[in-house]
Design a protein around this motif. Sequence first.
Motif: not given
Length: 554
Positions: A259-270, A230-236, A71-81
């Motif tokens: 554009v940013g919101l589309t990315f964020s919602w997809l990264y929250l769910i996917s 999450a902070i690093t990927n905000t910058v990235f 599950w940690v991989t999901i934690t990391i990726q949801v943090g990106m959203c």
Amino acid sequence: MSSIDYIVIVVFSLVIVMAGLAFRKRGGDMKSYFAAGGAVPWPINGLSLFMSFFSAGTFVVWGSIAYELGWVTITIQVGMCVGGFLVAYFIAPAWWKTNSLTAAEFVRNRLGAKPQQVYTYLILIVSLGNTGAFLYPVAKIVNVSTGFPINACIIALGALILLYTVVGGLWAVIVTDVLQFVILTAVVFVVVYLSLDSVGGITEFVTKAPENFFDWTSGEYTWGFVIAFAITNTVFIGGNWAYVQRFTSVKDAKSARKVGLTFSWLYLISPFIWMLPPMIYRVLNPSLGGLENEGAYLLISKEVLPLGMLGLMLGAMIFATASSVNTTLNLAASVITNDLFKVIKPKASIKATMRVAKLSTLFFGVATIIVALLVPAAGGIVNVVISIGALTAASLYAPPIWALFSKRLSGKSILQVTIISLVINLAVKLFATELFGASLSTSNEMILGTGLPFALLLIYEIAAAFRNTTSQDYLNYLELKVSDDIAEEGSRSQNTFGFKVLAITLFVVGVLILILSLLADESRGIILVVGGIIILISSFIHPKLGQKMTLKNN
């Protein structure tokens, strides 16, 4: 794999390449080739941004972590959203308002010519490392599935990606990204459904999973790592020059935000859907170890998918993961052409400029292939991707983002922050054992790489505030900043053509899936549904058919 799977891969590859080549006559100038006309619809750019970012390591990097730790991989990726939402509301609109074709153009106008040259060389070097790291997982997928030598896969796939990226420009990149999103999402749903059925259902999967498999954090991936990542990927997301193109090539600041919101919602769910197959495979086959974990996603796909569908899954995974490569290739070419060549030869003809653009894409692509061949010697793709991100992301991209909002910092101070941060991060990475008696953990490496540039930027900003001065570079930038009116008719024509290519290609793939359903037995129903949905989507997005449906409904 069966011969039918190989045939499907070839057919799918031809469809994708032909879709990219369809734009060979549409990139006749800089704005068409590097900004797709400057008014790309925001949903298209949002999906393209998602695929460019998401596919870079999804199947190999995050699939490996999902198999090993759960599950940690999901934690990391949801943090990106979370980072995605911050970018959407603050950074993306700010980039659009700069009226710059590329991020490098903004850096030159805001910070000066010398900082721009240094940043350009640094970004190109890091981008070369990133694209090599992104090309490797594509080849790894083919290697695991077919048994072909990894080096041969890297060379062949690199050449294939180069073909349509060189010819078609940004529109080719964007449309193939969207194609891959629709197709891959559909096939992943099939894999998830069949994987759960194979393990006996969700309850059985949870029961049989290893202890602590569903913990939010695990091993070296602590909460400190998750927050820093999450902070690093905000910058990235907000500062990577390739992704900035997605914010600057839409028609207005509101579209850039979407554009940013589309990315964020997809990264929250996917992640909750996409990461299930390798996690389920840990229950079905817990024997993988070391670099074998990198093939977990493909191995579960091979185990559950029916005849032909594995070929489609493999083809979709190849080109989805490749989207990060072609995105960065287009960025590198735009920087070399717009911010190096055009500065040296400002009066060069359009024909000469476009020749340089395509040759620079080709040159950077060949270099990418060479870097990808060296990835195994660096300890595998997981180490490469995370180390590059930790060392460079915040140091390179945070200072220019800061300059979007700061009136006080000069080009010299912004560049100093980047250089100091990179030098310290690299020194700690190379000499941590001598300095601290042990190498830094992944978590501490990420925290240092993220925290140091922000701390330096804050110190510089506070010092400038105490002096109560406004940077002369900023005042010069205000004089240079002029509006760039979009050529609406040309942009509209490109958009219509892009939707047409997208619709036709999706229709062809939908028909291919319907044909493959005839070869399936127990899973025929879900494959028929997936194929039908893709055909339905193609009819809605086709410019003429979609318009007829709208008129009929009215």
